[in-house]
Design an enzyme around this catalytic site. Structure first.
Site, PDB file in Angstrom:
ATOM      1  N   THR A 255      41.217  35.294  44.793  1.00  0.00           N
ATOM      2  CA  THR A 255      42.137  34.184  45.031  1.00  0.00           C
ATOM      3  C   THR A 255      42.600  33.569  43.721  1.00  0.00           C
ATOM      4  O   THR A 255      41.890  33.594  42.713  1.00  0.00           O
ATOM      5  CB  THR A 255      41.484  33.041  45.828  1.00  0.00           C
ATOM      6  OG1 THR A 255      40.448  32.448  45.033  1.00  0.00           O
ATOM      7  CG2 THR A 255      40.932  33.502  47.146  1.00  0.00           C
ATOM      8  N   ASP A 256      43.794  32.994  43.754  1.00  0.00           N
ATOM      9  CA  ASP A 256      44.136  32.029  42.724  1.00  0.00           C
ATOM     10  C   ASP A 256      43.208  30.836  42.928  1.00  0.00           C
ATOM     11  O   ASP A 256      42.579  30.686  43.971  1.00  0.00           O
ATOM     12  CB  ASP A 256      45.606  31.625  42.837  1.00  0.00           C
ATOM     13  CG  ASP A 256      46.179  31.130  41.520  1.00  0.00           C
ATOM     14  OD1 ASP A 256      45.392  30.709  40.649  1.00  0.00           O
ATOM     15  OD2 ASP A 256      47.416  31.158  41.362  1.00  0.00           O
ATOM     16  N   TRP A 257      43.113  29.984  41.919  1.00  0.00           N
ATOM     17  CA  TRP A 257      42.112  28.913  41.936  1.00  0.00           C
ATOM     18  C   TRP A 257      42.423  27.895  43.040  1.00  0.00           C
ATOM     19  O   TRP A 257      43.439  27.217  43.006  1.00  0.00           O
ATOM     20  CB  TRP A 257      42.062  28.254  40.575  1.00  0.00           C
ATOM     21  CG  TRP A 257      41.026  28.859  39.660  1.00  0.00           C
ATOM     22  CD1 TRP A 257      40.095  28.186  38.929  1.00  0.00           C
ATOM     23  CD2 TRP A 257      40.798  30.242  39.380  1.00  0.00           C
ATOM     24  NE1 TRP A 257      39.299  29.071  38.225  1.00  0.00           N
ATOM     25  CE2 TRP A 257      39.710  30.342  38.492  1.00  0.00           C
ATOM     26  CE3 TRP A 257      41.390  31.426  39.822  1.00  0.00           C
ATOM     27  CZ2 TRP A 257      39.211  31.541  38.017  1.00  0.00           C
ATOM     28  CZ3 TRP A 257      40.898  32.640  39.353  1.00  0.00           C
ATOM     29  CH2 TRP A 257      39.822  32.684  38.463  1.00  0.00           C
ATOM     30  N   GLY A 258      41.532  27.847  44.027  1.00  0.00           N
ATOM     31  CA  GLY A 258      41.720  26.928  45.138  1.00  0.00           C
ATOM     32  C   GLY A 258      42.663  27.426  46.209  1.00  0.00           C
ATOM     33  O   GLY A 258      43.111  26.638  47.046  1.00  0.00           O
ATOM     34  N   ALA A 259      42.962  28.722  46.225  1.00  0.00           N
ATOM     35  CA  ALA A 259      43.943  29.256  47.177  1.00  0.00           C
ATOM     36  C   ALA A 259      43.317  29.739  48.477  1.00  0.00           C
ATOM     37  O   ALA A 259      44.010  30.324  49.302  1.00  0.00           O
ATOM     38  CB  ALA A 259      44.738  30.396  46.534  1.00  0.00           C
TER      39      ALA A 259
END
Length: 769
Positions: free
Chosen positions: A289-293
Site C-alpha cells: 500500500t501507499d502510506w495509509g491507503a
C-alpha cells in the site's frame, strides 16, 4: 468492496445500483452501495508461480515460509515501528536469519538521511529521452540505497502518467506518453535491481490528481477519495502500459494508490490487483500500500493486497482469525508471505546485504554513525543527467551559446541557492506557484530528498565569470530591476513549483511573467531559464522580440548550476526534448487542465471520468488540430540534423491475436514478437557535434493520428551520418480488444512517421497488415 461476491450477489448489487440511479440530481448520494459492481470482482487472488527468472527465488521462499508460524507470516504483511529513519520496516525473524526489510523513498534519491545525492527527477530523465542514462542513473542511485541498508526503493513513478496538466506529482514520473514512460521505467527497474535493491513501482493505478486523493472530512462529513473512472481500452493502451513494462523488467513490488478506480479503492480493487496485475501481467512480486491507503481488512487481502504500510490496525491477528473462520484461505496468507520473501531472495539480499536501515538514523540531528552512500564514480552521471534534461525551445539570432561576454546581468529569484539546506525541507503544507526564495532543483513531498550540496545558477555563473574575466551584475529580488544598457546578455531565472499533496494553482504565475517582460523591455538579449516541475506555459512573453533564448531546465538535481553553465557556454550541446506538450494558452488543455472536483450528486464521492479515452496531451492536440506552442518531442540544438533513407522491412504476417502461451512476467510472451523494423539515416549538417533523438510515430488504423512507438538518441559528429533502427513488436502495433480481452493487430494500412518531434516528421511511409 467486492470480497466474496458471487454472481447472485453481484446481480443484487447491480440491481441496487440501478435503483440508486434515480436519485435526484440536486442531492448528494450518501452511500457507497450506489457504486457497487462498477469495478468487476476478480477472485481468487492468483498465487505467484515463480515463472521465468523467479523460479529459484520461489523455491527458496516456499521452503522458508513452510517453517513460519501463522504469526510470523502475518508479521511479514504489515509494517512495524523501528528505531531508524526508514519510511517503513518489516520485522525480522531472527531464528531463520531474516533481518527484516527497510523500505524508503524515493525515485529521486534516498530521502530522510545524509551523505546521499539529489539526482535529476523522473521528469528530467524523461526530457533526456536517454534509455542508457536512465539505467545508469538507476544503478548508481540504487547503490546509495544499498549502502544505507535500504532493501526497497519506493519508486520509480509511472503513476501519475500525467493526464492532468496541473497535477502535483507529474514531476516524479517520466512523461505523459506511455511508450516513453514505459521505456524509461524498464531501464530504471532493471538498473536499480541489478545492484540488489528492489524497486516498488508506483502508484498503481490512475492516481492522476492530488485533489481528493485521500478520504477526508468536509463540514463534519466524510468525503471519499476521488474515483478515476475508466474504460478497459483506455486502461490498457495508456495507464497500464508503463506498469506492464515495469513488470516485464521484474519489478519486485508494486505500490497501490490512494484513489478509487471505478469506485473501488486502489488497494482493495480485485480487478486491478488480481485481474490485471497478477493474472494478465503475471506479476510475481508483492503489492504494497501507499502510506495509509488501506481501507479494508480481509477484503483487501482477498483482492490481492500483500503488504500494508506503514502499519495496520485491521490485519494482524485478524488475518489468522479470518483463516480459522473461513473468511480467507490459508493459501492466501502463504502466498502473501511467499511473494515478499521471494522478492528478498530474487534481489539476493540474503547474502552480503547491509543490515536494514544501517545508514538511516532516526534523528539526523542526534549523534549517529556516519554511513556514506555517495560515490565519486557517480559524479559523471549526476552531471550528464542534469545536462541532458534541459530543453532549448528558442534560440533566435544564435543567442546561445554565449560568446565571450564582457558583462552579464542575472535576474530572478530562481538564480540563488536556498538559505538553508535541511532534511526534506521542501515538503510544504500548501502548493505555491513558485519557490520564490531559491532555485528549484526538485519538487516537493516524498519524492524529494536531501542534496549533498546545491550548485545554484548564480554560483556557477560567477565561477565561469572568474575564469573568463567577465563582469557580473545581479538583482535576484526585484520584479522590475534596472538593466545596464551595455550588458551582453540578461539571464533571467524563474521556476514553476509542484508538490505531492496539492495540485498546482496554474501553469504560469503573474510575478514571474512580469519579471521576464520587464527585463525584456530593457534588454535586447534576454535569455530565460525555467526550472519547471511540470508543464509551464509561456505565451505571455515567448514572442517578445528581445526574448532571444528560452530553456526548460526542469529539475536537474544538485548539479543544476554546473550543468546549465556547460550548456550556456557551449561545452555541452542541448539534446533534451519535451516529454509533454506546451500549449499556446491553457484553455487548449480543455478538461484536462484542472483536477476534477466534487460535484452534486457526487459531492461525498468525487468522480473523475476519463471520458477523453486515449486522447491526452499530443494525441488530443492532434485530434483537435490544435497548434501547440512547443509540441511533444520538441527541442533545439546548437547544430542541425537532416533525415533521409527511410526503410520499412516486410512485416511478418501474424495472426490478429497473440498465440496462446503460458503467462510470464509482463504478460503473454508473444506480445514482444517483432513484426516490422523501420530504419532511417541522420546526418549532422552543422558545425559542432550533437545528439539527436530520432522519434518514430505510428498511425494505427482506428486509433489516434499518431502514437510514439520508438526513439533512439544518437551522438553524431559534425558532417557525419548514422543510422537508427526501430523494432516494432506486437504490442506496439496492437489496440486492446475489449470483447476478446486481447491485444489485437489491426487489418489495414499503418502509417509510419520518423523525425524530430511529434509535429516535425520529414520521413513518412506505410505498411499493411
Amino acid at each position: 468492496m467486492h470480497s466474496n461476491v458471487g454472481l447472485a450477489g453481484l446481480a443484487g448489487l447491480l440491481a441496487t445500483a440501478s435503483v440508486c440511479l434515480s436519485a435526484p440530481a440536486d442531492q448528494n448520494i450518501t452511500s457507497d452501495t450506489y457504486f457497487y459492481g462498477q469495478s468487476p470482482p476478480v477472485y481468487p487472488s492468483p498465487e505467484g508461480t515463480g515463472t521465468g527468472s523467479w523460479a529459484a527465488a520461489y523455491a527458496k521462499a516456499k521452503k522458508f515460509v513452510a517453517q513460519l508460524t501463522p504469526e510470523e507470516k502475518v508479521n511479514l504483511t504489515a509494517g512495524t515501528d523501528a528505531n531508524n529513519g526508514c519510511s517503513g520496516n518489516i520485522a525480522a525473524i531472527p531464528r531463520l536469519n531474516f533481518p527484516g526489510l527497510c523500505v524508503s523513498d524515493a525515485g529521486n534519491g534516498l530521502r530522510g538521511t545524509d551523505y546521499v545525492s539529489s539526482w535529476p527527477s523522473g521528469l528530467h530523465v524523461g526530457a533526456s529521452w536517454n534509455k542508457a542514462l536512465a539505467r545508469q542513473r538507476a544503478v548508481q542511485m540504487a547503490t546509495e540505497f544499498r549502502k544505507k541498508g535500504v532493501n526497497v526503493l519506493l519508486g520509480p513513478v509511472v503513476g501519475p502518467l500525467g493526464r492532468v496538466a496541473e497535477a502535483g506529482r507529474n514531476w516524479e514520473g517520466f512523461s505523459n506518453d506511455p511508450y516513453l514512460s514505459g521505456a524509461l521505467v524498464y531501464e530504471t527497474v532493471d538498473g536499480a535491481q541489478s545492484v540488489g535493491v528492489a524497486t516498488c513501482t508506483k502508484h498503481y493505478i490512475l492516481n492522476e490528481q492530488e485533489t481528493n486523493r485521500n478520504p477526508g472530512m468536509e463540514d463534519g462529513v466524510e468525503v471519499a477519495a476521488v474515483s478515476s473512472n475508466i474504460d478497459d481500452k483506455t486502461m490498457h493502451e495508456l495507464y497500464l502500459w508503463p506498469f506492464q513494462d515495469a513488470v516485464l523488467a521484474g519489478s519486485a513490488s508494486i505500490m497501490c494508490s490512494y484513489n478509487r478506480v471505478n469506485n473501488s479503492y486502489g488497494c482493495q480493487n480485485s480487478k486491478t490487483l488480481n485481474g490485471l496485475l497478477k493474472t494478465e501481467l503475471g506479476f510475481q512480486g508483492y503489492v504494497m500500500t501507499d502510506w495509509g491507503a488501506q481501507h479494508a481488512g480481509i477484503a483487501g487481502a482477498n483482492a490481492g493486497l500483500d503488504m500494508v504500510m506503514p502499519s495496520t490496525e485491521t490485519w494482524g491477528a485478524n488475518l489468522t482469525t479470518a483463516i480459522s473462520n473461513g473468511t480467507m484461505d490459508a493459501s492466501r496468507l502463504d502466498d502473501m508471505a511467499t511473494r515478499i520473501i521471494a522478492s528478498w531472495y530474487q534481489m539476493n539480499q540474503d547474502s552480503d546485504f547491509p543490515s536494514p536501515g544501517a545508514g538511516m538514523p532516526s534523528d539526523m540531528y542526534a549523534p549517529h554513525q556516519r554511513v556514506i552512500g555517495r560515490d565519486a564514480s557517480s559524479k559523471q552521471t549526476l552531471l550528464r543527467g542534469a545536462i541532458e534534461g534541459h530543453v532549448l525551445v528558442k534560440n533566435n539570432h544564435s543567442a546561445l551559446p554565449l560568446k565571450s561576454p564582457q558583462l552579464l546581468s542575472v535576474f530572478g529569484y530562481d538564480a540563488k541557492g536556498p538559505n538553508a539546506l535541511k532534511q526534506n525541507f521542501n515538503w510544504l503544507s500548501y502548493s505555491p506557484a513558485i519557490q520564490e526564495n531559491h532555485t528549484l532543483w526538485v519538487g516537493g513531498g516524498s519524492g524529494a530528498n536531501n542534496a549533498a550540496y546545491i550548485d545554484a545558477p548564480i554560483d556557477a555563473i560567477q565561477r565561469q565569470a572568474y575564469e573568463d574575466g567577465t563582469s557580473v551584475l545581479y538583482d535576484i529580488s526585484s520584479e522590475d530591476p534596472e538593466v545596464d544598457p551595455t550588458t551582453d546578455a540578461c539571464l533571467v531565472f524563474i521556476n514553476s513549483y509542484a508538490t505531492e499533496g496539492w495540485d498546482r494553482p496554474g501553469l504560469a504565475d503573474n510575478s514571474s511573467d512580469t519579471l521576464v517582460k520587464n527585463v525584456a523591455r530593457k534588454c535586447a538579449n534576454t535569455i530565460v531559464t525555467i526550472h519547471n516541475a511540470g508543464i509551464r506555459v509561456v505565451g505571455e512573453w515567448i514572442d517578445h522580440e528581445n526574448v532571444t533564448a528560452v530553456i526548460f531546465a526542469h529539475l536537474p538535481g544538485q548539479d543544476s548550476g554546473r550543468a546549465l553553465v556547460e550548456l550556456l557556454y557551449g561545452r555541452a550541446n542541448p539534446s533534451g526534448k519535451l516529454p509533454y506538450t506546451v500549449a499556446k494558452k491553457v484553455e487548449d488543455y480543455g478538461s484536462l487542465l484542472h483536477p476534477s472536483l466534487p460535484e452534486t450528486p457526487y459531492g461525498l464521492f468525487p468522480q473523475s471520468d476519463f471520458d477523453e479515452g486515449v486522447y491526452i496531451d499530443y494525441r488530443a492536440f492532434d485530434r483537435a488540430n490544435i497548434t501547440a506552442q512547443f509540441e511533444f518531442g520538441f527541442g533545439l540544438s546548437y547544430t542541425s540534423f537532416d533525415y533521409s533513407g527511410l526503410q520499412i522491412s516486410n512485416p511478418k504476417q501474424s495472426p490478429q491475436y497473440p498465440p496462446s502461451a503460458a503467462i510470464q512476467q509482463g504478460g503473454n510472451p508473444h506480445l514482444w514478437d517483432n513484426i516490422v523494423t523501420v530504419s532511417a539515416e541522420i546526418k549532422n549538417t552543422g558545425r559542432v557535434a550533437g545528439a539527436e533523438v530520432a522519434q518514430l510515430y505510428i498511425g494505427i488504423p482506428n486509433g489516434p493520428v499518431r502514437q510514439l512507438r520508438g526513439f533512439e538518441k544518437v551522438d553524431v559528429s559534425a558532417g557525419e551520418t548514422t543510422q537508427v533502427q526501430f523494432a516494432l513488436n506486437r504490442r506496439d502495433l496492437s489496440t486492446w480488444d475489449v470483447e476478446a480481452q486481447q491485444w489485437s493487430l489491426q487489418r489495414g494500412t499503418y502509417r509510419v512517421y520518423v523525425g524530430r518531434s511529434s509535429r516535425d516528421l520529414p520521413l513518412t511511409g506505410s505498411f499493411t497488415l
